[in-house]
Motif scaffolding. Structure first.
Motif, PDB file in Angstrom:
ATOM      1  N   MET A 283      24.408  32.379  39.807  1.00  0.00           N
ATOM      2  CA  MET A 283      24.373  34.023  40.173  1.00  0.00           C
ATOM      3  C   MET A 283      25.321  34.183  40.857  1.00  0.00           C
ATOM      4  SD  MET A 283      20.288  34.486  40.649  1.00  0.00           S
ATOM      5  CE  MET A 283      19.026  33.780  39.732  1.00  0.00           C
ATOM      6  N   SER A 284      25.883  35.559  40.708  1.00  0.00           N
ATOM      7  CA  SER A 284      26.760  36.236  41.629  1.00  0.00           C
ATOM      8  C   SER A 284      26.037  36.784  42.828  1.00  0.00           C
ATOM      9  CB  SER A 284      27.524  37.632  40.846  1.00  0.00           C
ATOM     10  OG  SER A 284      26.577  38.482  40.583  1.00  0.00           O
ATOM     11  N   PRO A 285      26.853  37.157  44.057  1.00  0.00           N
ATOM     12  CA  PRO A 285      25.960  37.494  45.229  1.00  0.00           C
ATOM     13  C   PRO A 285      25.458  38.796  45.085  1.00  0.00           C
ATOM     14  CG  PRO A 285      28.342  37.050  45.605  1.00  0.00           C
ATOM     15  CD  PRO A 285      28.126  36.744  44.129  1.00  0.00           C
ATOM     16  N   GLU A 286      26.199  39.659  43.966  1.00  0.00           N
ATOM     17  CA  GLU A 286      25.250  40.901  43.981  1.00  0.00           C
ATOM     18  C   GLU A 286      23.958  40.922  42.907  1.00  0.00           C
ATOM     19  OE1 GLU A 286      28.534  40.737  40.735  1.00  0.00           O
ATOM     20  OE2 GLU A 286      28.386  40.226  42.843  1.00  0.00           O
ATOM     21  N   CYS A 287      23.920  39.827  42.433  1.00  0.00           N
ATOM     22  CA  CYS A 287      22.764  39.675  41.322  1.00  0.00           C
ATOM     23  C   CYS A 287      21.608  39.061  41.950  1.00  0.00           C
ATOM     24  CB  CYS A 287      23.332  38.573  40.179  1.00  0.00           C
ATOM     25  SG  CYS A 287      21.759  38.130  39.102  1.00  0.00           S
ATOM     26  N   GLN A 288      21.915  38.627  43.149  1.00  0.00           N
ATOM     27  CA  GLN A 288      20.854  37.606  44.143  1.00  0.00           C
ATOM     28  C   GLN A 288      20.388  38.728  44.978  1.00  0.00           C
ATOM     29  OE1 GLN A 288      21.420  33.671  45.174  1.00  0.00           O
ATOM     30  NE2 GLN A 288      23.300  33.433  43.972  1.00  0.00           N
ATOM     31  N   GLN A 289      21.013  39.878  45.487  1.00  0.00           N
ATOM     32  CA  GLN A 289      20.713  40.616  46.189  1.00  0.00           C
ATOM     33  C   GLN A 289      19.218  41.381  46.017  1.00  0.00           C
ATOM     34  OE1 GLN A 289      21.928  41.204  49.230  1.00  0.00           O
ATOM     35  NE2 GLN A 289      23.468  39.544  48.851  1.00  0.00           N
TER      36      GLN A 289
ATOM     37  N   LEU B 157      44.543  26.315  41.370  1.00  0.00           N
ATOM     38  CA  LEU B 157      43.127  26.476  40.852  1.00  0.00           C
ATOM     39  C   LEU B 157      42.624  27.178  41.778  1.00  0.00           C
ATOM     40  CD1 LEU B 157      40.804  26.361  38.703  1.00  0.00           C
ATOM     41  CD2 LEU B 157      40.337  24.035  39.496  1.00  0.00           C
ATOM     42  N   ASN B 158      42.704  26.638  43.190  1.00  0.00           N
ATOM     43  CA  ASN B 158      42.077  27.216  44.470  1.00  0.00           C
ATOM     44  C   ASN B 158      42.384  28.949  44.453  1.00  0.00           C
ATOM     45  OD1 ASN B 158      40.521  27.096  46.903  1.00  0.00           O
ATOM     46  ND2 ASN B 158      42.378  27.637  47.730  1.00  0.00           N
ATOM     47  N   MET B 159      43.504  29.133  44.169  1.00  0.00           N
ATOM     48  CA  MET B 159      43.833  30.555  44.089  1.00  0.00           C
ATOM     49  C   MET B 159      43.089  31.320  42.942  1.00  0.00           C
ATOM     50  SD  MET B 159      45.882  31.248  46.629  1.00  0.00           S
ATOM     51  CE  MET B 159      46.558  32.973  45.901  1.00  0.00           C
ATOM     52  N   ILE B 160      42.778  30.719  41.880  1.00  0.00           N
ATOM     53  CA  ILE B 160      42.304  31.069  40.562  1.00  0.00           C
ATOM     54  C   ILE B 160      40.797  31.614  41.045  1.00  0.00           C
ATOM     55  CG2 ILE B 160      41.363  30.957  38.354  1.00  0.00           C
ATOM     56  CD1 ILE B 160      43.938  29.446  37.928  1.00  0.00           C
ATOM     57  N   LEU B 161      40.216  30.408  41.739  1.00  0.00           N
ATOM     58  CA  LEU B 161      38.862  30.545  42.364  1.00  0.00           C
ATOM     59  C   LEU B 161      38.328  31.499  43.218  1.00  0.00           C
ATOM     60  CD1 LEU B 161      37.874  26.655  42.183  1.00  0.00           C
ATOM     61  CD2 LEU B 161      37.071  28.240  40.560  1.00  0.00           C
ATOM     62  N   ARG B 162      39.526  31.779  44.011  1.00  0.00           N
ATOM     63  CA  ARG B 162      39.413  32.825  45.165  1.00  0.00           C
ATOM     64  C   ARG B 162      39.112  33.881  44.363  1.00  0.00           C
ATOM     65  NH1 ARG B 162      43.810  31.779  49.505  1.00  0.00           N
ATOM     66  NH2 ARG B 162      43.245  33.782  50.057  1.00  0.00           N
ATOM     67  N   ARG B 163      39.986  34.538  43.330  1.00  0.00           N
ATOM     68  CA  ARG B 163      39.902  35.656  42.571  1.00  0.00           C
ATOM     69  C   ARG B 163      38.309  35.823  41.705  1.00  0.00           C
ATOM     70  NH1 ARG B 163      44.658  37.624  39.298  1.00  0.00           N
ATOM     71  NH2 ARG B 163      43.672  39.504  39.713  1.00  0.00           N
ATOM     72  N   ILE B 164      38.186  34.552  41.399  1.00  0.00           N
ATOM     73  CA  ILE B 164      36.677  34.795  40.786  1.00  0.00           C
ATOM     74  C   ILE B 164      35.638  34.831  41.869  1.00  0.00           C
ATOM     75  CG2 ILE B 164      35.179  33.393  39.421  1.00  0.00           C
ATOM     76  CD1 ILE B 164      37.616  31.923  38.079  1.00  0.00           C
ATOM     77  N   PHE B 165      35.726  34.282  42.714  1.00  0.00           N
ATOM     78  CA  PHE B 165      34.674  34.239  43.730  1.00  0.00           C
ATOM     79  C   PHE B 165      34.906  35.361  44.857  1.00  0.00           C
ATOM     80  CE2 PHE B 165      34.124  29.690  42.817  1.00  0.00           C
ATOM     81  CZ  PHE B 165      33.086  29.955  41.720  1.00  0.00           C
ATOM     82  N   GLU B 166      35.296  36.567  44.286  1.00  0.00           N
ATOM     83  CA  GLU B 166      35.488  37.728  44.970  1.00  0.00           C
ATOM     84  C   GLU B 166      34.225  38.263  45.007  1.00  0.00           C
ATOM     85  OE1 GLU B 166      36.063  40.928  46.878  1.00  0.00           O
ATOM     86  OE2 GLU B 166      38.064  39.886  46.581  1.00  0.00           O
ATOM     87  N   CYS B 167      33.666  38.708  46.287  1.00  0.00           N
ATOM     88  CA  CYS B 167      32.296  39.330  46.353  1.00  0.00           C
ATOM     89  C   CYS B 167      32.160  40.701  45.813  1.00  0.00           C
ATOM     90  CB  CYS B 167      31.816  39.301  47.905  1.00  0.00           C
ATOM     91  SG  CYS B 167      31.613  37.301  48.164  1.00  0.00           S
ATOM     92  N   ASP B 168      33.194  41.486  45.890  1.00  0.00           N
ATOM     93  CA  ASP B 168      33.306  42.887  45.493  1.00  0.00           C
ATOM     94  C   ASP B 168      33.577  42.751  44.024  1.00  0.00           C
ATOM     95  OD1 ASP B 168      33.559  45.473  44.682  1.00  0.00           O
ATOM     96  OD2 ASP B 168      34.862  46.000  46.312  1.00  0.00           O
ATOM     97  N   PRO B 169      32.345  43.060  43.204  1.00  0.00           N
ATOM     98  CA  PRO B 169      32.710  42.861  41.515  1.00  0.00           C
ATOM     99  C   PRO B 169      33.706  43.693  41.118  1.00  0.00           C
ATOM    100  CG  PRO B 169      30.448  44.024  42.305  1.00  0.00           C
ATOM    101  CD  PRO B 169      31.027  43.603  43.639  1.00  0.00           C
ATOM    102  N   GLN B 170      34.061  44.845  41.910  1.00  0.00           N
ATOM    103  CA  GLN B 170      35.098  45.714  41.406  1.00  0.00           C
ATOM    104  C   GLN B 170      36.329  45.177  41.316  1.00  0.00           C
ATOM    105  OE1 GLN B 170      34.509  49.485  43.211  1.00  0.00           O
ATOM    106  NE2 GLN B 170      32.870  50.164  41.735  1.00  0.00           N
ATOM    107  N   LYS B 171      36.666  44.208  42.466  1.00  0.00           N
ATOM    108  CA  LYS B 171      37.990  43.572  42.684  1.00  0.00           C
ATOM    109  C   LYS B 171      37.847  42.379  41.959  1.00  0.00           C
ATOM    110  CE  LYS B 171      38.684  45.888  47.123  1.00  0.00           C
ATOM    111  NZ  LYS B 171      38.587  45.641  48.593  1.00  0.00           N
TER     112      LYS B 171
END
Length: 413
Positions: free
Chosen positions: A194-200, A263-277
């Motif tokens: 789950m994403s952070p926003e889904c768990q809130q 891959l770390n750079m890609i994961l940083r863009r996937i695991f962006e806490c702001d869903p709009q970004k």
């Protein structure tokens, strides 16, 4: 004049799953074995007696269901049918209707799910090309679903089937899928994914989050599963010390996982806490295609444990759980199965194979949940769909729409 024959006797007991073995459906599909059981049905392996082609058949019982449960059964079948036009979605072949059951005939994938292929077959880890190939197929399947207005909401290795010795993956299980691009179903899915926003937990009655970025987050966790054989954290929440460490140090994952800097750079863009970004599916696809390597060539380059820093606190138990095991010994076989330490984050522990829920009170207890829901002042028992996933109660009032030309083929027999 002949006497009227007596009425047929009423069955006093329910047939068990084994009692249907050997049955012939629609003079075509013979049920030969049981593949699995869910909270509200059974999955059989069947053989087409005319072509000898194997299929999987989901037996969805009609008895004992209320109107809401029947509506969710119908939604699951409809969305799966709508998505199954893509080659990387498990194909829904046919729907057979009988007085007691709806039988859904689907493509059979004898090599099992992605979870077992990673943990038992040792596939994908250490094979960047195979992992990249599988992930791109999954991206294409999810992108196709989104183009049809379908959001899966339960992307995880257990819901991805494997064929052709790992070279083909297919998305399955639309039990929690929705056509709502914005949803209020907090806690929907499996906690690891789950994403952070889904768990809130919803603090306001009008709280919502976007469905598409939530699927992207889940894909990021699956990418870690494919390349590293484990989950990056238990829960994408500040309550989780490993996720908290990642929030404070974007390089944290590269210190505990054998991932490449790219891959770390890609994961940083996937695991962006702001869903709009958060990275879009198309951007993610291009990034994966252009990524020269997913993992490091040797585990020896990794420290024995996550680095400590005075700027943030990481729970020692969590660090012990995510640290990689020692480097595997040199071997002429590069595909030797990877054996992880027992860990809440490792995919190699049975507890890691999560059930799914649609509740912010998910207990992550496999295929069942003990969560209770409040509705109009009453305590309600959770309602499960065929897969054991909890049906979201706030879907109760939603009107469900399908394209006007959508007519699934149903055969009565």
């Amino acid at each position: 004049m002949l006497l009227t024959p007596p009425s047929s006797p009423q069955l006093t007991t329910c047939l068990g799953p084994e009692d249907k073995l050997g049955c012939l459906l629609n003079d075509t599909y013979r049920l030969v074995s049981i593949l699995g059981c869910g909270a509200y049905g059974v999955v059989y392996q069947a053989i087409d007696i005319k072509t000898n082609i194997p299929y999987a058949v989901k037996a969805l019982p009609k008895t004992g269901l209320d109107a809401r449960q029947r509506r969710f059964q119908k939604r699951e079948i409809a969305l799966h049918h709508l998505a199954s036009g893509h080659p990387n979605v498990v194909k829904l072949e046919r729907i057979l209707d009988s007085p007691d059951c709806t039988y859904v005939v689907i493509e059979f994938c004898p090599e099992g799910d992605l979870f077992s292929n990673i943990t038992e077959q040792g596939r994908f880890m250490g094979d960047d090309l195979l992992a990249q190939h599988a992930f791109l197929q999954l991206l294409d399947a999810v992108q196709y679903c989104h183009s049809q207005g379908i959001y899966h909401r339960d992307l995880k290795p257990e819901n991805i089937l494997v064929t052709n010795h790992g070279s083909t993956v297919k998305l399955a299980d639309f039990g929690l899928a929705t056509m709502d691009c914005v949803t209020s179903d907090f806690g929907c899915g499996s906690t690891f994914y789950m994403s952070p926003e889904c768990q809130q937990p919803p603090t306001r009655s009008y709280a919502r989050y976007a469905s598409a970025p939530n699927d992207v987050w889940s894909l990021g966790v699956i990418l870690v599963n494919l390349t590293c054989g484990r989950n990056p954290w238990k829960k994408a929440s500040p309550e989780d010390s490993t996720f908290r460490a990642f929030l404070k140090d974007p390089m944290f994952l590269s210190s505990i996982l054998p991932i490449s800097p790219e891959l770390n750079m890609i994961l940083r863009r996937i695991f962006e806490c702001d869903p709009q970004k958060r990275i879009s599916l198309q951007e993610l696809r291009e990034a994966i295609i252009n990524c020269p390597r997913l993992t490091m060539p040797s585990y020896n380059t990794l420290p024995p444990s996550p680095p400590q820093s005075p700027t943030y606190y990481v729970d020692p138990m969590d660090c012990a759980n995510v640290v990689l095991p020692p480097s595997p010994p040199a071997s002429p076989c590069p595909r030797q199965p990877f054996h992880a330490q027992p860990s809440d984050y490792s995919l190699f522990e049975p507890a890691s194979k999560q059930g799914s829920s649609c509740s912010s009170l998910s207990t992550d207890s496999g295929y069942e949940s003990e969560a209770f829901y409040a509705d109009a002042g009453h305590r309600l028992q959770p309602i499960f769909n065929f897969y054991g996933n909890v049906i979201p109660l706030n879907d109760h009032e939603k009107q469900y729409y399908l394209p006007p030309n959508f007519v699934p083929t149903v055969t009565a027999y």
